[in-house]
Write a protein that holds these residues in place. Structure first.
Motif, PDB file in Angstrom:
ATOM      1  N   LEU A   1      14.381  -6.963   2.541  1.00 27.96           N
ATOM      2  CA  LEU A   1      14.077  -5.936   1.556  1.00 27.96           C
ATOM      3  C   LEU A   1      15.411  -5.509   0.970  1.00 27.96           C
ATOM      4  N   ILE A   2      15.537  -5.667  -0.352  1.00 27.24           N
ATOM      5  CA  ILE A   2      16.821  -5.447  -1.012  1.00 27.24           C
ATOM      6  C   ILE A   2      16.617  -4.481  -2.173  1.00 27.24           C
TER       7      ILE A   2
ATOM      8  N   PRO B   1      16.648  10.169  -7.747  1.00 28.50           N
ATOM      9  CA  PRO B   1      17.504   9.734  -8.854  1.00 28.50           C
ATOM     10  C   PRO B   1      18.638   8.812  -8.379  1.00 28.50           C
ATOM     11  N   ALA B   2      18.853   8.716  -7.073  1.00 23.86           N
ATOM     12  CA  ALA B   2      19.895   7.824  -6.542  1.00 23.86           C
ATOM     13  C   ALA B   2      19.450   6.367  -6.526  1.00 23.86           C
ATOM     14  N   GLN B   3      18.171   6.122  -6.725  1.00 18.68           N
ATOM     15  CA  GLN B   3      17.678   4.749  -6.774  1.00 18.68           C
ATOM     16  C   GLN B   3      17.959   4.189  -8.161  1.00 18.68           C
ATOM     17  N   VAL B   4      18.696   3.067  -8.202  1.00 19.69           N
ATOM     18  CA  VAL B   4      19.052   2.441  -9.475  1.00 19.69           C
ATOM     19  C   VAL B   4      18.014   1.406  -9.862  1.00 19.69           C
ATOM     20  N   LYS B   5      17.733   0.500  -8.943  1.00 21.17           N
ATOM     21  CA  LYS B   5      16.707  -0.525  -9.158  1.00 21.17           C
ATOM     22  C   LYS B   5      15.797  -0.527  -7.952  1.00 21.17           C
ATOM     23  N   ASP B   6      14.526  -0.615  -8.216  1.00 21.04           N
ATOM     24  CA  ASP B   6      13.545  -0.624  -7.149  1.00 21.04           C
ATOM     25  C   ASP B   6      13.759  -1.835  -6.255  1.00 21.04           C
ATOM     26  N   GLY B   7      13.460  -1.672  -5.000  1.00 20.06           N
ATOM     27  CA  GLY B   7      13.649  -2.755  -4.041  1.00 20.06           C
ATOM     28  C   GLY B   7      12.681  -3.904  -4.259  1.00 20.06           C
ATOM     29  N   VAL B   8      13.064  -5.048  -3.727  1.00 22.35           N
ATOM     30  CA  VAL B   8      12.198  -6.222  -3.726  1.00 22.35           C
ATOM     31  C   VAL B   8      12.051  -6.711  -2.290  1.00 22.35           C
ATOM     32  N   LEU B   9      10.843  -7.082  -1.941  1.00 21.90           N
ATOM     33  CA  LEU B   9      10.559  -7.648  -0.628  1.00 21.90           C
ATOM     34  C   LEU B   9      10.558  -9.161  -0.782  1.00 21.90           C
TER      35      LEU B   9
ATOM     36  N   GLU C   1       0.829  -1.207   0.000  1.00 20.24           N
ATOM     37  CA  GLU C   1       0.000   0.000   0.000  1.00 20.24           C
ATOM     38  C   GLU C   1       0.860   1.251   0.000  1.00 20.24           C
ATOM     39  N   PHE C   2       1.871   1.270   0.881  1.00 20.54           N
ATOM     40  CA  PHE C   2       2.751   2.438   0.946  1.00 20.54           C
ATOM     41  C   PHE C   2       3.739   2.448  -0.217  1.00 20.54           C
ATOM     42  N   ASP C   3       4.365   1.319  -0.480  1.00 17.32           N
ATOM     43  CA  ASP C   3       5.427   1.260  -1.478  1.00 17.32           C
ATOM     44  C   ASP C   3       4.928   1.646  -2.862  1.00 17.32           C
ATOM     45  N   TYR C   4       3.734   1.221  -3.215  1.00 21.56           N
ATOM     46  CA  TYR C   4       3.207   1.487  -4.549  1.00 21.56           C
ATOM     47  C   TYR C   4       2.447   2.799  -4.644  1.00 21.56           C
ATOM     48  N   SER C   5       2.395   3.539  -3.540  1.00 19.73           N
ATOM     49  CA  SER C   5       1.655   4.805  -3.545  1.00 19.73           C
ATOM     50  C   SER C   5       2.508   5.941  -4.098  1.00 19.73           C
ATOM     51  N   ASP C   6       1.845   7.018  -4.455  1.00 17.19           N
ATOM     52  CA  ASP C   6       2.555   8.211  -4.907  1.00 17.19           C
ATOM     53  C   ASP C   6       3.276   8.910  -3.759  1.00 17.19           C
ATOM     54  N   ASP C   7       2.989   8.496  -2.516  1.00 15.89           N
ATOM     55  CA  ASP C   7       3.613   9.116  -1.348  1.00 15.89           C
ATOM     56  C   ASP C   7       5.027   8.618  -1.069  1.00 15.89           C
TER      57      ASP C   7
END
Length: 121
Positions: free
Chosen positions: A67-68, A47-55, A34-40
């Motif tokens: 969580l990586i 821009p420092a995020q290269v690849k989105d995390g995976v749970l 709910e939080f991770d996929y939200s616009d919040d």
């Protein structure tokens, strides 16, 4: 499908290794998404995020998660993490056993070059 390295040499991985309250794993996943996929979520705006995390969930312990994710700058990741904890206070954090949701950071020091992966494919 072409092979690609999990992460790029010189970048950093954040690794959260944590447990949730007993039997609350499904609820944790729902609230996390709910939080991770939200616009919040400010993590997705950096821009420092290269690849989105995976749970990831431990296959031997339903209350144990990882969580990586991959970033170019761990200071920025830590600053955003602090912002989330102090200002956003997402509901999933209340289900983390012990209340500590702090990553270990690791530098990627070896990553198979793409030309090697292309030959393997």
């Amino acid at each position: 499908m072409a092979l690609v390295p999990l992460a790029g040499k010189g970048n950093f991985m954040h690794i959260f290794d944590f447990r949730v309250l007993p039997g609350r794993g499904e609820e944790f996943i729902r609230l996390f998404e709910e939080f991770d996929y939200s616009d919040d979520n400010p993590m997705h705006k950096s821009p420092a995020q290269v690849k989105d995390g995976v749970l990831c969930r431990d296959t031997n312990d339903a209350d144990h998660f990882y969580l990586i994710g991959e970033w170019t700058d761990i200071k920025i990741h830590a600053e955003i993490g602090k912002l989330i904890a102090l200002e956003y206070k997402p509901a999933f954090m209340a289900l983390v056993a012990g209340g500590k949701f702090i990553p270990t950071y690791a530098e990627v020091v070896s990553s198979t070059p793409q030309d090697i992966l292309d030959k393997a494919a």
